[in-house]
Design a protein around this motif. Structure first.
Motif, short mmCIF file in Angstrom:
data_model
loop_
_atom_site.label_atom_id
_atom_site.label_comp_id
_atom_site.label_asym_id
_atom_site.label_seq_id
_atom_site.Cartn_x
_atom_site.Cartn_y
_atom_site.Cartn_z
N THR A 1 47.50 46.39 -3.51
CA THR A 1 46.66 47.56 -3.70
C THR A 1 47.19 48.38 -4.87
O THR A 1 48.37 48.73 -4.90
N GLU A 2 46.34 48.67 -5.83
CA GLU A 2 46.75 49.53 -6.94
C GLU A 2 46.69 50.98 -6.50
O GLU A 2 45.77 51.40 -5.81
N VAL A 3 47.68 51.75 -6.91
CA VAL A 3 47.73 53.18 -6.58
C VAL A 3 47.85 53.97 -7.87
O VAL A 3 48.24 53.41 -8.92
N PRO A 4 47.50 55.26 -7.85
CA PRO A 4 47.62 56.07 -9.08
C PRO A 4 49.04 56.08 -9.62
O PRO A 4 50.01 56.15 -8.87
N ALA A 5 49.15 56.01 -10.93
CA ALA A 5 50.47 56.03 -11.57
C ALA A 5 51.07 57.43 -11.50
O ALA A 5 50.36 58.44 -11.48
N ALA A 6 52.41 57.50 -11.43
CA ALA A 6 53.12 58.77 -11.36
C ALA A 6 53.58 59.22 -12.74
O ALA A 6 53.45 58.49 -13.73
N MET A 7 54.15 60.42 -12.77
CA MET A 7 54.74 60.98 -13.99
C MET A 7 53.76 60.92 -15.16
O MET A 7 54.02 60.38 -16.23
N GLY A 8 52.58 61.51 -14.92
CA GLY A 8 51.61 61.58 -16.00
C GLY A 8 51.05 60.22 -16.41
O GLY A 8 50.58 60.07 -17.54
N GLY A 9 51.11 59.26 -15.51
CA GLY A 9 50.56 57.94 -15.81
C GLY A 9 51.54 56.97 -16.41
O GLY A 9 51.17 55.82 -16.71
N PHE A 10 52.82 57.37 -16.55
CA PHE A 10 53.81 56.50 -17.20
C PHE A 10 54.49 55.52 -16.23
O PHE A 10 55.18 54.61 -16.67
N ILE A 11 54.32 55.73 -14.88
CA ILE A 11 54.98 54.85 -13.91
C ILE A 11 53.93 54.25 -12.99
O ILE A 11 53.60 54.79 -11.94
N PRO A 12 53.35 53.13 -13.38
CA PRO A 12 52.35 52.48 -12.54
C PRO A 12 53.00 51.84 -11.32
O PRO A 12 54.19 51.53 -11.31
N ALA A 13 52.18 51.64 -10.25
CA ALA A 13 52.71 51.06 -9.02
C ALA A 13 51.60 50.30 -8.29
O ALA A 13 50.41 50.61 -8.42
N THR A 14 52.01 49.33 -7.51
CA THR A 14 51.12 48.64 -6.59
C THR A 14 51.80 48.59 -5.22
O THR A 14 53.02 48.78 -5.11
N VAL A 15 51.01 48.33 -4.19
CA VAL A 15 51.54 48.18 -2.85
C VAL A 15 51.29 46.74 -2.40
O VAL A 15 50.15 46.28 -2.36
N GLN A 16 52.38 46.04 -2.10
CA GLN A 16 52.31 44.65 -1.66
C GLN A 16 52.24 44.59 -0.14
O GLN A 16 53.01 45.25 0.56
N ASN A 17 51.30 43.80 0.40
CA ASN A 17 51.21 43.59 1.84
C ASN A 17 52.04 42.36 2.18
O ASN A 17 51.61 41.23 1.99
N ARG A 18 53.21 42.59 2.71
CA ARG A 18 54.18 41.52 2.92
C ARG A 18 54.37 41.27 4.43
O ARG A 18 54.44 42.22 5.23
N PRO A 19 54.44 40.01 4.86
CA PRO A 19 54.71 39.74 6.28
C PRO A 19 56.01 40.40 6.73
O PRO A 19 56.98 40.47 5.96
#
Length: 500
Positions: free
Chosen positions: A98-116
């Motif tokens: 799942t993509e989530v909004p980037a932090a620090m003014g858009g400079f730190i992108p993140a995703t959320v992994q669904n892991r067993p």
């Protein structure tokens, strides 16, 4: 088909640990199985149950002493298939990061992994012993886990068939079923799983939670409670009584979702009682020899519910037993565990049945002169798994939703939220913690792991370590002052006593 009595043989703790270690080693070789692997495991698991469905239904009849094969087929075996089909359909969608909004003014992108999570322990109840391990096990497989199932020792014949069925299609490194008594259940709860899923009573749920806590194992508790049914002033009382009777008598009341007590307007009590009686006699025109009646699961539960009724009667409650008149003098039916449908009227507050979950064909009936009395009664008690309202979507109903807390709410019928796989199913407080069904089940058995990164020329941690320069100190002070001013501007200033 002949179903033989299976002796209860405990599994040694070292054997349980061996099974867990084998599953954990297998998981390490394929820590995030792909969708095809997960779907194959689900399909083989479902096939194992369906191929043995007739034998399972016969075993359930034998374990209960009397339980229609059709009832077991409808609920315990076929009852989970629609939700499982929904899980299969959405598997890739739920697995995707799942993509989530980037932090620090858009400079730190993140995703959320669904892991067993890894290896899941599922501990099942006795009232619907197949479907209530079948569905959570499938959802754990969908999330990519291995599964160990502790089957209820109160359904030993069914447990033996279920274990054999699962072993016919699944390797023990994928799914394994464990049977046994209290010693096995205790050792099973003590294992260091990656998640424990328990369905049963609050009393046993506490013990499972304590055992899981010693190992810091996350736990989902699906419990029960004192489920209320409020018949609103605008309700059709006869129709409401008919539906409440069906909800109370399904599986002879041995259902965590069944209403334990009902509130009706005082002026309509007699009409409710008469309609309830008529409904019961329509469902069961005979009782003592009727093959459609589900018996209490064992002598202990028969005695427990009968004891709750006896305690209420001794304190002044009025008992209304609803069986055909010709059968009244043949009650109780010795040895049959056929507890008759019963209403309790004028039950005093100190009766044990007001605080103990009934889990039998007994309904406590209260009256009100103002519906807010009923709402306040529900709000003052422990949070139930399900709350029922019979009547329109009125201001009264909205007040009921606002002022009470429960795992779910159904209006005008029984267990509606349970059957919708798009919503989470679970309790709150004494009725449980956590949820499953559909996406909620997938999430329960998954670890949502955030993955963040950046390609900035300097590291962020360097801004958090010394030296604490004058410029840095002044900057932090200015930021704190600005945040404070902004918050105070929204709230206003407190008076001299610290209140607004």
């Amino acid at each position: 088909m002949t179903i033989t009595t299976e002796p209860i043989v405990d599994v040694a703790p070292q054997e349980l640990r061996r099974l867990l270690d084998a599953q954990r080693a297998a998981q390490a070789l394929d820590p995030i199985p792909d969708a095809a692997t997960r779907r194959d495991r689900i399909d083989r698991f479902v096939a194992a149950v369906l191929e043995h469905s007739a034998e399972l239904a016969e075993a359930l009849h034998a374990d209960f002493g009397s339980r229609p094969v059709t009832t077991s087929m409808e609920v315990d075996i076929l009852g989970g298939l629609e939700g499982i089909a929904n899980t299969r359909e959405h598997l890739e969608e739920w697995m995707a990061p799942t993509e989530v909004p980037a932090a620090m003014g858009g400079f730190i992108p993140a995703t959320v992994q669904n892991r067993p999570k890894g290896v899941v322990g599922v501990i099942g109840p006795w009232n619907f012993p197949v479907v209530l391990v079948f569905v959570p096990a499938v959802e754990a497989l969908a999330a990519g886990n291995r599964v160990m199932i502790k089957f209820s020792d109160m359904a030993p014949r069914t447990g033996a068939v279920f274990a054999r069925a699962v072993a016919s299609r699944m390797s023990p490194e994928e799914v394994v079923v464990v049977n046994g008594g209290l010693a096995t259940a205790t050792a099973f709860s003590d294992l260091r799983f990656d998640h424990i899923f328990f369905t049963g009573s609050p009393k046993v749920g506490r013990l499972v939670a304590v055992a899981a806590g010693r190992n810091l194992v996350p736990v989902t508790l699906e419990l029960g409670g004192k489920n209320p049914a409020i018949v609103a002033p605008d309700a059709d009382v006869a129709e409401a009584a008919t539906r409440v009777a069906a909800a109370r008598l399904f599986n002879n009341g041995q259902v965590c979702l069944s209403p334990d007590y009902a509130f009706v307007p005082a002026s309509k009590q007699d009409a409710f009682v008469e309609a309830y009686r008529k409904a019961v006699l329509t469902y069961f025109p005979t009782f003592l020899d009727n093959p459609d009646v589900v018996s209490m699961v064992d002598d202990a539960n028969y005695a427990r519910v009968a004891g709750l009724v006896a305690d209420a009667k001794s304190k002044g409650a009025v008992e209304v037993v609803i069986v055909p008149e010709a059968e009244q003098d043949r009650l109780p039916a010795a040895g049959s565990r056929r507890l008759p449908p019963t209403l309790l009227l004028d039950t005093p507050a100190d009766a044990e049945i007001n605080t103990e979950e009934i889990f039998g064909p007994v309904l406590v009936l209260h009256t009100y002169s103002d519906v807010d009395e009923a709402i306040a009664f529900v709000a003052a008690g422990e949070h139930p798994l399900s709350a029922y309202w019979y009547g329109g979507d009125t201001d009264d109903f909205q007040r009921f939703l606002l002022n009470t807390t429960s795992g779910g709410v159904s209006r005008n019928d029984f267990g509606l939220a349970y059957g919708n796989h798009a919503v989470p199913f679970g309790g709150v407080g004494m009725s449980g913690s956590g949820a499953y069904h559909g996406k909620a089940g997938f999430d329960t058995f998954s670890h949502q792991r955030p993955i963040a990164h950046h390609d900035l020329p300097t590291g962020l941690a360097g801004a958090l370590v010394p030296p604490l320069t004058p410029e840095r100190i002044a900057g932090v002070a200015a930021a704190a002052a600005a945040a404070t001013a902004d918050t105070v501007a929204r709230l206003g200033r407190p008076d001299e006593r610290g209140r607004l």
